[in-house]
Design a protein around this motif. Structure first.
Motif, mmCIF file in Angstrom:
data_model
loop_
_atom_site.group_PDB
_atom_site.id
_atom_site.type_symbol
_atom_site.label_atom_id
_atom_site.label_comp_id
_atom_site.label_asym_id
_atom_site.label_seq_id
_atom_site.Cartn_x
_atom_site.Cartn_y
_atom_site.Cartn_z
ATOM 1 N N GLY A 103 21.802 -23.161 11.646
ATOM 2 C CA GLY A 103 21.739 -22.212 10.538
ATOM 3 C C GLY A 103 20.326 -22.015 10.024
ATOM 4 O O GLY A 103 20.121 -21.837 8.817
ATOM 5 N N GLN A 104 19.346 -22.047 10.947
ATOM 6 C CA GLN A 104 17.945 -21.913 10.549
ATOM 7 C C GLN A 104 17.579 -20.436 10.406
ATOM 8 O O GLN A 104 16.867 -19.851 11.211
ATOM 9 C CB GLN A 104 17.055 -22.657 11.552
ATOM 10 N N HIS A 105 18.094 -19.870 9.326
ATOM 11 C CA HIS A 105 17.900 -18.451 9.052
ATOM 12 C C HIS A 105 16.562 -18.202 8.367
ATOM 13 O O HIS A 105 16.107 -19.018 7.563
ATOM 14 C CB HIS A 105 19.012 -17.942 8.154
ATOM 15 N N CYS A 106 15.974 -17.089 8.662
ATOM 16 C CA CYS A 106 14.745 -16.687 7.979
ATOM 17 C C CYS A 106 14.754 -15.178 7.781
ATOM 18 O O CYS A 106 15.611 -14.460 8.314
ATOM 19 C CB CYS A 106 13.500 -17.120 8.763
ATOM 20 N N ILE A 107 13.813 -14.721 6.988
ATOM 21 C CA ILE A 107 13.627 -13.292 6.750
ATOM 22 C C ILE A 107 12.182 -12.954 7.076
ATOM 23 O O ILE A 107 11.253 -13.591 6.560
ATOM 24 C CB ILE A 107 13.946 -12.911 5.294
ATOM 25 N N ILE A 108 12.006 -11.967 7.935
ATOM 26 C CA ILE A 108 10.659 -11.568 8.354
ATOM 27 C C ILE A 108 10.258 -10.318 7.579
ATOM 28 O O ILE A 108 10.898 -9.271 7.719
ATOM 29 C CB ILE A 108 10.622 -11.292 9.867
ATOM 30 N N PRO A 109 9.235 -10.410 6.726
ATOM 31 C CA PRO A 109 8.803 -9.226 5.980
ATOM 32 C C PRO A 109 8.079 -8.241 6.891
ATOM 33 O O PRO A 109 7.198 -8.632 7.664
ATOM 34 C CB PRO A 109 7.868 -9.796 4.913
ATOM 35 N N ALA A 110 8.451 -6.977 6.815
ATOM 36 C CA ALA A 110 7.846 -5.956 7.670
ATOM 37 C C ALA A 110 7.539 -4.705 6.860
ATOM 38 O O ALA A 110 8.403 -4.208 6.125
ATOM 39 C CB ALA A 110 8.767 -5.607 8.834
ATOM 40 N N GLU A 111 6.323 -4.242 6.987
ATOM 41 C CA GLU A 111 5.942 -2.959 6.396
ATOM 42 C C GLU A 111 6.503 -1.822 7.238
ATOM 43 O O GLU A 111 6.916 -0.780 6.716
ATOM 44 C CB GLU A 111 4.416 -2.855 6.331
ATOM 45 N N ALA A 112 6.518 -2.033 8.555
ATOM 46 C CA ALA A 112 6.998 -1.016 9.488
ATOM 47 C C ALA A 112 7.339 -1.683 10.813
ATOM 48 O O ALA A 112 6.860 -2.779 11.106
ATOM 49 C CB ALA A 112 5.929 0.059 9.715
ATOM 50 N N PHE A 113 8.192 -1.030 11.590
ATOM 51 C CA PHE A 113 8.396 -1.438 12.972
ATOM 52 C C PHE A 113 8.301 -0.199 13.853
ATOM 53 O O PHE A 113 8.414 0.935 13.363
ATOM 54 C CB PHE A 113 9.725 -2.186 13.167
ATOM 55 N N ALA A 131 12.509 4.269 3.499
ATOM 56 C CA ALA A 131 12.330 5.587 2.897
ATOM 57 C C ALA A 131 11.785 5.493 1.477
ATOM 58 O O ALA A 131 11.080 6.404 1.015
ATOM 59 C CB ALA A 131 13.656 6.347 2.910
ATOM 60 N N ASP A 132 12.087 4.387 0.769
ATOM 61 C CA ASP A 132 11.615 4.234 -0.605
ATOM 62 C C ASP A 132 10.259 3.548 -0.685
ATOM 63 O O ASP A 132 9.755 3.289 -1.782
ATOM 64 C CB ASP A 132 12.641 3.481 -1.442
ATOM 65 N N GLY A 133 9.656 3.238 0.472
ATOM 66 C CA GLY A 133 8.342 2.614 0.487
ATOM 67 C C GLY A 133 8.348 1.107 0.308
ATOM 68 O O GLY A 133 7.276 0.492 0.261
ATOM 69 N N GLY A 134 9.506 0.491 0.222
ATOM 70 C CA GLY A 134 9.583 -0.947 0.016
ATOM 71 C C GLY A 134 9.344 -1.746 1.284
ATOM 72 O O GLY A 134 9.251 -1.197 2.388
ATOM 73 N N VAL A 135 9.251 -3.055 1.127
ATOM 74 C CA VAL A 135 9.092 -3.966 2.259
ATOM 75 C C VAL A 135 10.464 -4.226 2.881
ATOM 76 O O VAL A 135 11.443 -4.460 2.169
ATOM 77 C CB VAL A 135 8.458 -5.297 1.806
ATOM 78 N N MET A 136 10.548 -4.186 4.193
ATOM 79 C CA MET A 136 11.788 -4.504 4.889
ATOM 80 C C MET A 136 11.896 -6.009 5.102
ATOM 81 O O MET A 136 10.899 -6.670 5.394
ATOM 82 C CB MET A 136 11.842 -3.793 6.239
ATOM 83 N N GLY A 137 13.120 -6.522 4.974
ATOM 84 C CA GLY A 137 13.395 -7.920 5.265
ATOM 85 C C GLY A 137 14.269 -7.997 6.507
ATOM 86 O O GLY A 137 15.440 -7.611 6.478
ATOM 87 N N VAL A 138 13.710 -8.480 7.608
ATOM 88 C CA VAL A 138 14.412 -8.511 8.888
ATOM 89 C C VAL A 138 15.047 -9.883 9.101
ATOM 90 O O VAL A 138 14.384 -10.913 8.921
ATOM 91 C CB VAL A 138 13.440 -8.195 10.048
ATOM 92 N N ALA A 139 16.319 -9.893 9.485
ATOM 93 C CA ALA A 139 17.022 -11.161 9.729
ATOM 94 C C ALA A 139 16.475 -11.842 10.971
ATOM 95 O O ALA A 139 16.278 -11.208 12.013
ATOM 96 C CB ALA A 139 18.511 -10.899 9.901
ATOM 97 N N GLY A 140 16.225 -13.145 10.854
ATOM 98 C CA GLY A 140 15.683 -13.885 11.991
ATOM 99 C C GLY A 140 16.124 -15.327 12.018
ATOM 100 O O GLY A 140 16.854 -15.804 11.126
#
Length: 221
Positions: A103-113, A131-140
């Motif tokens: 269960g070693q979950h993390c969140i990867i912050p991304a400005e863009a992909f 679309a709102d200009g926010g930071v994306m949190g990618v499941a990892g």
């Protein structure tokens, strides 16, 4: 599949409550096997029953491309393309199974992909942002390999799901091949994902609504 993304500027890395310290400077333009940043619960931290306050989150620098704690041949592991993990099979693949089971979950912050658009017959790099200009949190997932000499390699991977039926991302990647997309988590799910037990991991493997993304071709490609 995502093999290129952009880390937010340093002042935007506190993208969720609980982050108090920023890591050293890292590259913003990310490619596999480079050092990036991911968010996780501090090691050894346990929630207090009934505690509804802000939960601690640490930002960790690690290699983008998971190296399993169970790796027996580091030279081979470092050559594998483990920057993305298929959520459907991660729990059974040697490269990802340990991190999934723990269960070693993390969140990867991304400005863009970035993904390639092949609709013209030629790959055109396309930049995806919120679309709102926010930071994306990618499941990892994250893991730590420790060699016989005590060398540690901290690493992470982005989880992906099928995108064949996604109204936006099914238009990308080469024709005739399965479409894949990274899992961009809703902000309301950040804490739940970090705390979820392994048996609940698949509950978070959901597609982001297309209206929440903005796609822009990269000029000059």
């Amino acid at each position: 599949m995502c093999s290129h993304y952009q880390i937010p500027a340093r002042e935007r890395l506190k993208f969720m409550p609980g982050i108090t310290a920023l890591p050293p400077e890292v590259l913003q333009d990310m490619w596999p096997r480079k050092s990036g940043v991911f968010a996780r619960r501090p090691l050894g931290w346990k929630p207090t029953p009934g505690d509804m306050g802000v939960r601690p989150v640490e930002l960790v620098v690690g290699r983008w491309g998971l190296v399993s704690a169970k790796t027996t041949d580091l030279s081979i592991a470092l050559k594998l393309s483990t920057f993305n993990a298929r959520s459907e099979t991660a729990r059974t693949k040697h490269t990802f199974a340990h991190a999934w089971r723990m269960g070693q979950h993390c969140i990867i912050p991304a400005e863009a992909f970035y993904e390639p658009d092949w609709r013209t017959g030629k790959a055109v790099a396309t930049r995806f942002t919120r679309a709102d200009g926010g930071v994306m949190g990618v499941a990892g997932l994250w893991d730590v390999f420790t060699g016989s000499d005590g060398q540690e390699i901290v690493s992470y991977t982005m989880l992906t799901i099928n995108a064949d039926d996604h109204p936006l991302l099914n238009q990308y990647h080469q024709p005739g091949k399965e479409k894949r997309m990274i899992v961009v988590l809703p902000e309301a799910s950040y804490d739940a994902w970090l705390d979820a037990p392994p048996e609940k991991s698949l509950d978070f493997m959901l597609a982001i609504s297309p209206e929440l993304l903005r796609a822009m071709p990269v000029l000059g490609t």
